[in-house]
Design a protein around this motif. Structure first.
Motif, PDB file in Angstrom:
ATOM      1  N   ARG A   6      37.795  56.322  46.845  1.00  0.00           N
ATOM      2  CA  ARG A   6      38.616  55.745  45.775  1.00  0.00           C
ATOM      3  C   ARG A   6      37.851  54.688  44.992  1.00  0.00           C
ATOM      4  NH1 ARG A   6      44.234  57.085  46.581  1.00  0.00           N
ATOM      5  NH2 ARG A   6      44.755  55.458  45.055  1.00  0.00           N
TER       6      ARG A   6
ATOM      7  N   ILE B 263      36.249  52.068  46.144  1.00  0.00           N
ATOM      8  CA  ILE B 263      36.334  50.725  46.725  1.00  0.00           C
ATOM      9  C   ILE B 263      35.122  50.477  47.608  1.00  0.00           C
ATOM     10  CG2 ILE B 263      37.657  49.267  48.310  1.00  0.00           C
ATOM     11  CD1 ILE B 263      40.156  50.882  47.328  1.00  0.00           C
TER      12      ILE B 263
ATOM     13  N   GLU C 139      45.135  49.577  48.182  1.00  0.00           N
ATOM     14  CA  GLU C 139      44.052  50.117  47.363  1.00  0.00           C
ATOM     15  C   GLU C 139      43.902  49.355  46.045  1.00  0.00           C
ATOM     16  OE1 GLU C 139      46.418  51.784  48.835  1.00  0.00           O
ATOM     17  OE2 GLU C 139      45.741  53.707  49.670  1.00  0.00           O
ATOM     18  N   THR C 140      45.042  48.944  45.475  1.00  0.00           N
ATOM     19  CA  THR C 140      45.001  48.177  44.230  1.00  0.00           C
ATOM     20  C   THR C 140      44.288  46.849  44.437  1.00  0.00           C
ATOM     21  OG1 THR C 140      47.018  49.182  43.357  1.00  0.00           O
ATOM     22  CG2 THR C 140      46.416  47.023  42.492  1.00  0.00           C
TER      23      THR C 140
ATOM     24  N   SER D 114      40.611  47.222  45.045  1.00  0.00           N
ATOM     25  CA  SER D 114      39.912  47.574  43.810  1.00  0.00           C
ATOM     26  C   SER D 114      39.560  46.314  43.021  1.00  0.00           C
ATOM     27  CB  SER D 114      40.776  48.506  42.950  1.00  0.00           C
ATOM     28  OG  SER D 114      40.992  49.737  43.600  1.00  0.00           O
TER      29      SER D 114
ATOM     30  N   THR E 245      36.810  44.526  44.700  1.00  0.00           N
ATOM     31  CA  THR E 245      35.498  45.122  44.462  1.00  0.00           C
ATOM     32  C   THR E 245      34.825  44.467  43.262  1.00  0.00           C
ATOM     33  OG1 THR E 245      36.111  47.245  45.461  1.00  0.00           O
ATOM     34  CG2 THR E 245      34.322  47.286  43.854  1.00  0.00           C
TER      35      THR E 245
ATOM     36  N   ASN F 146      43.336  50.511  40.709  1.00  0.00           N
ATOM     37  CA  ASN F 146      42.521  51.552  41.324  1.00  0.00           C
ATOM     38  C   ASN F 146      42.298  52.703  40.342  1.00  0.00           C
ATOM     39  OD1 ASN F 146      42.499  54.196  43.508  1.00  0.00           O
ATOM     40  ND2 ASN F 146      41.076  52.500  43.797  1.00  0.00           N
TER      41      ASN F 146
ATOM     42  N   LEU G 223      39.538  51.461  38.151  1.00  0.00           N
ATOM     43  CA  LEU G 223      38.247  51.504  38.836  1.00  0.00           C
ATOM     44  C   LEU G 223      37.678  52.911  38.857  1.00  0.00           C
ATOM     45  CD1 LEU G 223      36.029  50.197  40.587  1.00  0.00           C
ATOM     46  CD2 LEU G 223      37.519  50.554  42.571  1.00  0.00           C
ATOM     47  N   ARG G 224      38.519  53.881  39.191  1.00  0.00           N
ATOM     48  CA  ARG G 224      38.036  55.261  39.280  1.00  0.00           C
ATOM     49  C   ARG G 224      37.740  55.860  37.907  1.00  0.00           C
ATOM     50  NH1 ARG G 224      42.172  58.497  42.799  1.00  0.00           N
ATOM     51  NH2 ARG G 224      43.658  57.034  41.906  1.00  0.00           N
TER      52      ARG G 224
END
Length: 345
Positions: free
Chosen positions: A146, A148, A239-240, A243, A246, A313, A316-317
């Motif tokens: 994902r 991260i 995940e958010t 992200s 990161t 996320n 990011l992706r």
């Protein structure tokens, strides 16, 4: 229904060893007892289940010497399978014994035992303890898939290779790999857990009806990354938050797991600035507005971080970490850019 429950208990007691072999497969027989680590089937030797009726009590009674917990075979089935109601336990026991469901179709009354009323925090802490750190596991693969890469200070996340999932009380338990996230209070005590079931290779979430579930006391608590001092960021999903971390690896952050819980998070002492990592949807808007109001009442400056797409996320992706870093730079307080916008933790 009480007579039906007693009859079911007697049937289970007559097959106590078979019950243990099925639900506590990590254990072994030791004389007239079944020995295992705990009622959630962790390998070890602190828990003993009586396999025969004796002067000390009936077959199926068990005690965990490490925690002082004790119960009967109904409690064993409930805890080992993660069931929440006695009707689910009855259905599971009938399935094990091969009894047609129609025999005890009506729900048995909830049994008021010490174990059935026990605080779920005990169970969630044991599940977290049974999992292992994420380095080298499919949890790490899932997060990297994902986008991260900020996996420092992720002790709140663990991997469980066989975490029980049950889509419906009438369907069988499925042991699936999962992320186990510790939901903690401001003192660092585990109050709940969040489970995300994964595919066996970590390529994504498991293809099941509800791949995410939480358990325990969640209100005001969160999954924490880094230790907050005067500045902190808070958002919904793990995940958010990871992200954003990161791109801002030094900024302490928490994931509240839902919009409603985000609006109710507890503020740590000494917090003077809160970054609200919002999701771009109506629920995210409501959480943002509520949190801004609460922060203002507490004398805390609230600054909203908004994604270009649905959440960070997705950003990011779609755009990469450099674009995400540039996107966030414009939204930070000027003094926090140099403080938190580092290329490495």
């Amino acid at each position: 229904m009480a007579d039906a429950a007693h009859d079911l208990a007697r049937r289970l007691g007559r097959q106590a060893e078979a019950v243990c072999r099925h639900y506590l497969s990590a254990g072994w027989r030791q004389g007239h007892y079944w020995q295992v680590g705990d009622v959630r089937n962790t390998p070890g030797r602190s828990m003993f289940v009586r396999l025969r009726d004796s002067a000390k009590g009936p077959a199926g009674k068990w005690t965990d010497a490490a925690t002082g917990e004790h119960g009967d075979l109904f409690d064993l089935i409930r805890e080992s399978r993660g069931l929440s109601s006695f009707s689910e336990v009855v259905a599971e026991a009938e399935m094990f014994l091969g009894i047609p469901r129609s025999v005890h179709e009506a729900q048995a009354p909830l049994r008021k035992t010490e174990n059935s009323s026990r605080d779920p925090v005990i169970s969630v802490r044991r599940l977290f303890a049974a999992a292992r750190p994420i380095p080298g596991t499919i949890v790490e693969a899932y997060l990297r898939n994902r986008g991260i890469t900020a996996l420092h200070e992720t002790g709140s996340l663990r991997f469980h290779p066989r975490c029980y999932y049950r889509p419906d009380p009438r369907e069988p338990i499925q042991p699936l790999p999962a992320i186990i996230a510790a939901v903690t209070d401001l003192r660092g005590r585990i109050m709940g857990i969040h489970r995300t079931w994964l595919t066996p290779d970590g390529a994504g979430k498991a293809v099941i009806a509800t791949p995410r579930r939480a358990l325990g006391h969640l209100l005001e608590h969160a999954v924490r990354f880094g230790r907050p001092y005067d500045v902190m960021a808070a958002g919904e999903g793990i995940e958010t938050i990871l992200s954003v971390r990161t791109a801002l690896p030094s900024l302490p952050m928490v994931a509240a797991l839902s919009a409603a819980h985000l609006a109710a998070i507890a503020f740590p002492p000494g917090l003077r600035r809160l970054y609200i990592v919002r999701d771009n949807d109506p629920a995210g808007d409501r959480a943002r507005d509520s949190l801004i109001a609460r922060a203002g009442s507490a004398g805390i400056e609230a600054i909203v971080l908004s994604p270009a797409l649905g959440d960070f996320n997705e950003d990011l992706r779609a755009f990469g970490v450099d674009a995400l870093r540039a996107e966030l730079r414009c939204q930070l307080a000027p003094e926090d850019v140099s403080r938190f916008m580092m290329l490495s933790p």
